[in-house]
Design an enzyme around this catalytic site. Structure first.
Site, short mmCIF file in Angstrom:
data_model
loop_
_atom_site.label_atom_id
_atom_site.label_comp_id
_atom_site.label_asym_id
_atom_site.label_seq_id
_atom_site.Cartn_x
_atom_site.Cartn_y
_atom_site.Cartn_z
N LYS A 26 0.68 -1.42 0.10
CA LYS A 26 0.14 -0.02 -0.07
C LYS A 26 0.91 1.31 0.07
CE LYS A 26 -1.55 1.78 4.08
NZ LYS A 26 -1.31 3.30 4.02
N ASN A 27 1.90 1.28 0.75
CA ASN A 27 2.58 2.56 0.95
C ASN A 27 3.66 2.46 0.03
OD1 ASN A 27 1.08 2.96 3.15
ND2 ASN A 27 3.00 2.26 4.69
N ARG B 244 -4.09 10.43 3.87
CA ARG B 244 -2.74 11.38 4.09
C ARG B 244 -1.92 11.44 3.07
NH1 ARG B 244 0.22 14.30 7.53
NH2 ARG B 244 2.66 13.54 7.19
N CYS C 66 -5.42 8.36 8.96
CA CYS C 66 -5.71 7.52 10.34
C CYS C 66 -5.41 8.50 11.28
CB CYS C 66 -4.77 6.52 10.42
SG CYS C 66 -5.29 4.79 9.63
N ARG D 248 0.21 14.42 12.86
CA ARG D 248 0.67 14.48 11.33
C ARG D 248 0.80 15.68 10.74
NH1 ARG D 248 -1.92 8.92 9.17
NH2 ARG D 248 0.23 8.63 8.24
N PRO D 249 1.73 16.52 11.20
CA PRO D 249 2.21 17.74 10.69
C PRO D 249 2.90 17.63 9.36
CG PRO D 249 3.84 17.09 12.40
CD PRO D 249 2.53 16.33 12.44
N ILE D 250 2.77 18.59 8.46
CA ILE D 250 3.59 18.57 7.25
C ILE D 250 4.58 19.65 7.08
CG2 ILE D 250 1.61 17.39 6.01
CD1 ILE D 250 0.87 20.18 4.66
N ASP D 251 5.10 19.97 8.21
CA ASP D 251 6.05 21.11 8.24
C ASP D 251 7.35 20.55 7.40
OD1 ASP D 251 6.43 19.41 10.52
OD2 ASP D 251 7.99 20.42 11.10
N LEU D 252 7.63 19.53 7.33
CA LEU D 252 9.01 19.02 6.89
C LEU D 252 8.77 19.11 5.32
CD1 LEU D 252 10.07 15.99 9.17
CD2 LEU D 252 10.92 18.28 9.16
N ASP E 62 3.90 0.49 11.89
CA ASP E 62 2.83 -0.11 11.49
C ASP E 62 2.52 -1.53 11.91
OD1 ASP E 62 3.13 1.56 8.13
OD2 ASP E 62 2.51 2.03 10.16
N ARG F 41 -8.80 0.05 4.21
CA ARG F 41 -7.81 1.19 3.48
C ARG F 41 -6.61 0.21 3.00
NH1 ARG F 41 -6.85 6.52 6.99
NH2 ARG F 41 -5.56 6.48 5.04
C1 EPZ Z 1 4.12 6.87 6.16
O1 EPZ Z 1 3.21 8.05 6.68
C2 EPZ Z 1 3.09 5.57 6.12
N1 EPZ Z 1 2.06 6.02 5.10
C3 EPZ Z 1 2.60 5.36 7.44
O2 EPZ Z 1 1.92 4.06 7.03
C4 EPZ Z 1 3.96 4.89 8.42
O3 EPZ Z 1 3.35 4.73 9.65
C5 EPZ Z 1 5.08 6.17 8.46
O4 EPZ Z 1 5.25 6.65 7.12
C6 EPZ Z 1 6.07 5.77 9.30
O5 EPZ Z 1 6.59 4.67 8.55
C7 EPZ Z 1 2.29 5.95 3.77
O6 EPZ Z 1 3.40 5.74 3.08
C8 EPZ Z 1 1.07 6.34 3.11
P1 EPZ Z 1 6.19 9.99 8.40
P2 EPZ Z 1 3.78 9.36 6.77
O7 EPZ Z 1 6.20 11.35 7.57
O8 EPZ Z 1 4.57 9.86 5.61
C9 EPZ Z 1 6.34 13.33 11.76
C10 EPZ Z 1 0.06 2.68 7.71
O9 EPZ Z 1 -0.74 2.42 8.62
N2 EPZ Z 1 6.32 14.33 10.72
O10 EPZ Z 1 7.45 9.41 8.22
O11 EPZ Z 1 2.90 10.26 7.17
C11 EPZ Z 1 5.00 12.62 12.01
O12 EPZ Z 1 4.12 13.68 12.65
C12 EPZ Z 1 0.21 4.16 7.66
O13 EPZ Z 1 0.20 2.15 6.56
C13 EPZ Z 1 6.36 15.72 10.90
O14 EPZ Z 1 6.62 16.01 12.17
O15 EPZ Z 1 4.97 9.14 7.99
C14 EPZ Z 1 5.55 11.37 12.57
O16 EPZ Z 1 5.66 11.61 14.05
C15 EPZ Z 1 0.13 4.91 8.89
N3 EPZ Z 1 6.67 16.72 10.13
C16 EPZ Z 1 6.79 11.01 12.03
O17 EPZ Z 1 7.43 12.30 11.32
C17 EPZ Z 1 6.32 16.18 8.53
O18 EPZ Z 1 6.12 17.12 7.87
C18 EPZ Z 1 6.62 10.01 10.97
O19 EPZ Z 1 5.78 10.53 9.76
C19 EPZ Z 1 5.96 14.88 8.41
C20 EPZ Z 1 6.17 13.96 9.48
#
Ligand code: EPZ
Length: 418
Positions: free
Chosen positions: A22-23, A92, A116, A121-125, A305, A397
């Protein structure tokens, strides 16, 4: 709305082939709008997140059709750079449409993404990285307006190895002017899959799978027919199901090194694990020892996950375990449902203190998110008596035909209309 009815206590035997990840599939859908040529993504399960991404692409003007196991995407006529809030709230993954839309149209408008309910889940990065590439960003009324007349390669460093931010940067830099050097990148196998997909279209990307990715901007990207990597989280879910129920199960299609730390933990529980090429076989007598500590980390650490599923396993193992969730703030919402079944788990902030019990009792359970819902199914499979699991929309999902695959292994599980 549907629910599962599960009669617990059956041991599981047999072999099950994993779906495409999925990811991985979700960022590949986003990448398909980078070219006007045809893109075919093979063996794509019609999970609801993929159906939602398909709808997002159709809103942009692309033609998307599911043909057997494949998805055919023609985005020659894509002309819109805006994604409706109803769709972005559901998913997301809509956030990494920003990179694709900026590369294709040099502008993008999306509402803040949903997904979910597992944390802020911020998007600042994502947004800080896009600014480094020359993107002007305005946020107003819950929407993000992006514009970049020219995308310029840049040196970018991520404070946290965010999967989505790494993917967004690759999608925004792939045709930028000049070279982008991304350090602090996420190293998940799905990032490598995106690199292979883009390079197959004519991109020049290297280093995926390490924390330093180099992207040389190119002029043009072609169409591609591509088979994504298989779903390591689905594989882990089935291995943990067998560990809980007892029996012998083979999962096919996933490289052991993609879930190496899970296999180590399952051996710690007392399971036997055999690996041969892309086949992983687990044997369990069903009565296991708790892991002393499980701490979720970015890849190659223990995957967040699979945290819920492993907590369900420890809930019925002997001894105690500390589970620490380092990635998401509220990823223990499934725990009260396990405690309804007789589990003894106490959550304090990002830690869950598990005291293993002999066996759980069947109960009426409600899924609250994708992986927490999967954990409830696994707990019900090993429990005494009958359980029902409601609100399957979360599970749908990310798992296609979960009940069919479990039934093929001997589980007593039915999906019925409520
Ligand atoms: C991906 O989510 C996966 N989703 C998630 O899978 C997975 O849990 C996650 O990576 C971690 O491995 C998809 O690929 C579609 P991140 P993503 O950005 O990209 C923080 C599932 O169950 N962060 O690596 O959203 C964030 O808050 C789903 O299949 C910021 O602070 O994860 C979190 O604490 C759930 N600012 C951490 O990073 C940002 O701009 C990990 O987030 C982005 C993220």
């Amino acid at each position: 709305m549907d629910k599962f009815i599960i009669d617990g206590g059956r041991r599981l035997y047999g072999s099950v082939r994993m779906q495409s990840a999925k990811n991985s599939v979700l960022p590949l859908f986003a990448a398909s709008v980078l070219t006007e040529k045809r893109v075919i993504i093979r063996e794509t399960p019609p999970i609801s997140d993929a159906l939602c991404m398909a709808q997002i692409l159709r809103e942009l003007g692309a033609e998307v059709s599911f043909r057997g196991n494949d998805v055919v995407i023609d985005s020659a006529n894509a002309c819109c750079h805006e994604i409706s809030s109803s769709l972005t709230k559901e998913l997301r993954s809509s956030v990494f449409m920003l990179g694709s839309l900026l590369t294709r149209f040099h502008k993008a408008l999306i509402a803040y993404p949903g997904g979910c309910d597992i944390g802020l889940r911020p998007i600042d990065l994502h947004l800080n990285a896009l600014k480094r590439l020359g993107v002007e960003i305005r946020e107003r009324d819950g929407c993000i307006y992006c514009r970049a007349d020219v995308l310029k390669g840049a040196d970018i460093s991520l404070d946290f190895p965010s999967v989505g931010a790494t993917e967004n940067i690759m999608l925004a830099a792939v045709k930028a002017k000049g070279r982008t050097l991304l350090s602090g990148a996420a190293k998940e196998p799905e990032i490598v899959d995106l690199q292979n997909f883009l390079n197959g279209m004519g991109a020049k990307i290297s280093g995926a799978g390490t924390d330093e990715i180099e992207i040389e901007g190119v002029e043009n990207l072609n169409g591609i027919t591509y088979k994504p990597v298989k779903d390591r989280i689905e594989a882990g879910t089935f291995l943990i199901a067998c560990a809980i129920c007892g029996g012998e199960v083979e999962v096919v299609g996933v490289k052991a090194e993609f879930i190496g730390i899970l296999l180590h933990k399952l051996r710690e529980n007392g399971c036997k694990i055999h690996v041969k090429n892309d086949k992983i076989v687990i044997e369990s007598n069903g009565r296991l020892k708790c892991n002393r500590r499980i701490e979720t980390m970015p890849f190659p650490g223990f995957p967040t996950d699979l945290q819920a599923q492993m907590t369900a396993l420890n809930a019925v193992s002997s001894g105690g375990a500390l589970v620490v969730e380092n990635l998401f703030e509220t990823r223990f919402k499934y725990v009260p449902e396990l405690n309804k079944m007789g589990a003894d788990i106490e959550v304090k902030g990002r830690s869950a203190f598990v005291r293993g019990v002999e066996r759980l009792r069947g109960a009426s359970l409600t899924a609250g998110d994708l992986r927490g819902g999967a954990a409830l199914v696994l707990a019900a499979l090993g429990a005494e008596g009958t359980s029902e699991v409601l609100d399957l929309s979360h599970i749908d999902r990310g798992y296609y035909d979960l009940q069919g695959k479990l039934k093929s292994l001997g589980a007593d599980i039915k999906r019925v209309r409520v």
